[in-house]
Design a protein around this motif. Sequence first.
Motif, mmCIF file in Angstrom:
data_model
loop_
_atom_site.group_PDB
_atom_site.id
_atom_site.type_symbol
_atom_site.label_atom_id
_atom_site.label_comp_id
_atom_site.label_asym_id
_atom_site.label_seq_id
_atom_site.Cartn_x
_atom_site.Cartn_y
_atom_site.Cartn_z
ATOM 1 N N GLY A 102 0.849 -1.185 0.000
ATOM 2 C CA GLY A 102 0.000 0.000 0.000
ATOM 3 C C GLY A 102 0.880 1.229 0.000
ATOM 4 N N PHE A 103 0.285 2.384 0.160
ATOM 5 C CA PHE A 103 1.083 3.612 0.186
ATOM 6 C C PHE A 103 0.334 4.695 0.931
ATOM 7 N N ALA A 104 1.104 5.609 1.488
ATOM 8 C CA ALA A 104 0.549 6.790 2.151
ATOM 9 C C ALA A 104 0.887 7.995 1.291
ATOM 10 N N PRO A 105 -0.098 8.606 0.643
ATOM 11 C CA PRO A 105 0.161 9.803 -0.166
ATOM 12 C C PRO A 105 0.219 11.044 0.712
ATOM 13 N N ALA A 106 0.852 12.081 0.225
ATOM 14 C CA ALA A 106 0.840 13.387 0.889
ATOM 15 C C ALA A 106 1.352 13.321 2.324
ATOM 16 N N VAL A 107 2.564 12.759 2.497
ATOM 17 C CA VAL A 107 3.208 12.733 3.811
ATOM 18 C C VAL A 107 4.571 13.415 3.706
ATOM 19 N N SER A 108 5.101 13.805 4.845
ATOM 20 C CA SER A 108 6.446 14.401 4.879
ATOM 21 C C SER A 108 6.933 14.431 6.309
ATOM 22 N N THR A 109 8.221 14.672 6.487
ATOM 23 C CA THR A 109 8.741 15.029 7.800
ATOM 24 C C THR A 109 8.338 16.479 8.074
ATOM 25 N N PRO A 110 8.618 17.010 9.265
ATOM 26 C CA PRO A 110 8.335 18.432 9.521
ATOM 27 C C PRO A 110 9.261 19.397 8.790
ATOM 28 N N TYR A 111 10.201 18.888 8.019
ATOM 29 C CA TYR A 111 11.155 19.745 7.311
ATOM 30 C C TYR A 111 10.424 20.580 6.260
ATOM 31 N N ARG A 112 10.683 21.894 6.255
ATOM 32 C CA ARG A 112 9.965 22.790 5.351
ATOM 33 C C ARG A 112 10.890 23.814 4.696
ATOM 34 N N ALA A 318 5.417 10.650 -0.739
ATOM 35 C CA ALA A 318 4.659 9.432 -0.489
ATOM 36 C C ALA A 318 5.555 8.415 0.195
ATOM 37 N N MET A 319 4.949 7.528 0.969
ATOM 38 C CA MET A 319 5.647 6.411 1.597
ATOM 39 C C MET A 319 5.029 5.114 1.093
ATOM 40 N N LEU A 320 5.867 4.191 0.652
ATOM 41 C CA LEU A 320 5.404 2.869 0.237
ATOM 42 C C LEU A 320 5.523 1.916 1.417
ATOM 43 N N VAL A 321 4.500 1.081 1.614
ATOM 44 C CA VAL A 321 4.554 0.033 2.626
ATOM 45 C C VAL A 321 4.339 -1.304 1.933
ATOM 46 N N ALA A 322 5.048 -2.325 2.396
ATOM 47 C CA ALA A 322 4.908 -3.646 1.796
ATOM 48 C C ALA A 322 5.195 -4.689 2.861
ATOM 49 N N GLY A 324 4.122 -9.063 4.180
ATOM 50 C CA GLY A 324 2.988 -9.907 4.526
ATOM 51 C C GLY A 324 2.275 -9.476 5.778
ATOM 52 N N ALA A 325 2.912 -8.591 6.574
ATOM 53 C CA ALA A 325 2.288 -8.130 7.815
ATOM 54 C C ALA A 325 1.455 -6.870 7.634
ATOM 55 N N VAL A 326 1.466 -6.264 6.440
ATOM 56 C CA VAL A 326 0.771 -4.995 6.271
ATOM 57 C C VAL A 326 -0.663 -5.199 5.795
ATOM 58 N N ARG A 327 -1.450 -4.189 6.018
ATOM 59 C CA ARG A 327 -2.826 -4.162 5.527
ATOM 60 C C ARG A 327 -2.831 -3.270 4.292
ATOM 61 N N GLY A 328 -2.499 -3.881 3.149
ATOM 62 C CA GLY A 328 -2.283 -3.122 1.936
ATOM 63 C C GLY A 328 -3.480 -3.115 1.008
ATOM 64 N N GLY A 329 -3.170 -2.924 -0.285
ATOM 65 C CA GLY A 329 -4.229 -2.813 -1.271
ATOM 66 C C GLY A 329 -5.038 -1.547 -1.140
ATOM 67 N N ARG A 330 -4.431 -0.489 -0.603
ATOM 68 C CA ARG A 330 -5.180 0.757 -0.372
ATOM 69 C C ARG A 330 -4.222 1.934 -0.227
ATOM 70 N N ALA A 331 -4.782 3.122 -0.464
ATOM 71 C CA ALA A 331 -4.103 4.359 -0.123
ATOM 72 C C ALA A 331 -4.401 4.652 1.340
ATOM 73 N N ILE A 332 -3.362 4.961 2.106
ATOM 74 C CA ILE A 332 -3.483 5.131 3.550
ATOM 75 C C ILE A 332 -3.435 6.615 3.876
ATOM 76 N N GLY A 333 -4.558 7.178 4.245
ATOM 77 C CA GLY A 333 -4.595 8.594 4.593
ATOM 78 C C GLY A 333 -5.329 9.418 3.560
ATOM 79 N N GLY A 334 -5.473 10.701 3.858
ATOM 80 C CA GLY A 334 -6.264 11.594 3.026
ATOM 81 C C GLY A 334 -5.489 12.159 1.847
ATOM 82 N N ALA A 357 4.647 9.571 12.001
ATOM 83 C CA ALA A 357 3.513 8.951 12.680
ATOM 84 C C ALA A 357 3.251 7.562 12.120
ATOM 85 N N HIS A 358 3.353 7.410 10.809
ATOM 86 C CA HIS A 358 3.170 6.083 10.218
ATOM 87 C C HIS A 358 4.247 5.123 10.707
ATOM 88 N N ALA A 359 5.489 5.593 10.751
ATOM 89 C CA ALA A 359 6.570 4.739 11.242
ATOM 90 C C ALA A 359 6.343 4.376 12.709
#
Length: 392
Positions: A102-112, A318-322, A324-334, A357-359
């Motif tokens: 799965g993946f989390a779109p629109a994420v980042s560290t607090p670095y700006r 974006a962060m990719l997650v993969a 056998g322990a993950v709940r994938g097949g989806r975009a994670i977050g807004g 937060a995801h980590a």
Amino acid sequence: MLSRRLFLKSGALIGCSAAAHPWLTSISLAAAPGENRLVVIILRGAMDGLDVFQPYGDPALPGLRKTLSAGPAGGAADLDGFFALHPALQPLMPLWTAGEMGFAPAVSTPYRDKRSHFDGQDMLEAGTGTDLDLIRQRDGWLNRLLQQMPGAVSETAYSVGLEDMRILDGPAPAKSWAPETRFRVTAQGQRLLEHVWHDDPLFRQAGGQAMEIVAEGLERIDEEKGPTRDIRALARFAAGRLNGQTRIASFSIAGWDSHAGQVQVIGRALDRLAAAILTLRDGLGANWGRTTVLAMTEFGRTARENGTGGTDHGTGGAMLVAGGAVRGGRAIGGWPGLGEGDLYAGRDLMPMRDVRAHAAWALHGLFGTPRGILERDVFPGLDMGEDPRLLA
């Protein structure tokens, strides 16, 4: 003072010859209690999440990108009717279908705003929230995790390669080795060396650790062929360790800085990422079902394509997650949207969530690390927020 790392790289004493491939990266591994496995892959150079997970369902995308991120019309694989997977990651589609990616779109560290690769990568690996915290916090978040795990066996933490990875830096001890360094010495030669360095504490410690590592066979990585040779060898090495006592592994994949000619640049990098994940899956066998892979980058890239067929340093990624322990097949977050008023500073994808937060939630689920410790010690100042349910 001569460091262990310099000693192991040096060819002056016992004929070591460091001939590491220029793409070969460091890998850090650590033993920990339990049967769950974690692999953190740092994507160095700022991966363009908008190209990897293409939001073709957003009506503003075509106006921002004339040649990039065209969705299924450009050969990407439809994921859910809104996002599509870059063609170079097509080999991972079976994982998506099986719910193992799965993946989390629109994420980042607090670095700006400063958009420096070096600072961004330091903040990602240190797990801090501000530049001031980065100055104070000299260790990495995986090392701080180990310090909070009563059963962690820090003596089996390694940093393997020719560069340091800050993510496992810190008080928990580590050893260093370059996988392609050749370290050959006979039993008689070993006894002679032990006699030579007996009265020198620095060389005695470094030499003893080198001999120990060689005895474990860590310098033997099979020769591979093809452009993904090195990353497959590295992933196979990691899988072998994870099938033993190792429970945490981290390495990096470079080559994501796509200011120009992004089609070629990101294609090569994604080939390597896909090869790493599939090699981990194959090498881990039954342990893949207890494994979580987090692929993270220092920041994203601009929403608009530039005039050289590339993208510039941005913010939301974006962060990719993969695994056998993950709940994938989806975009994670807004999703924040790509309209003119939706962009960060009028140019970048707006981050919807702190990638830390995801980590942190992954660590909580895999190792039972309490939320208070994660927010205070592992990721100082983090508010983990609502559980995104990364794990199955």
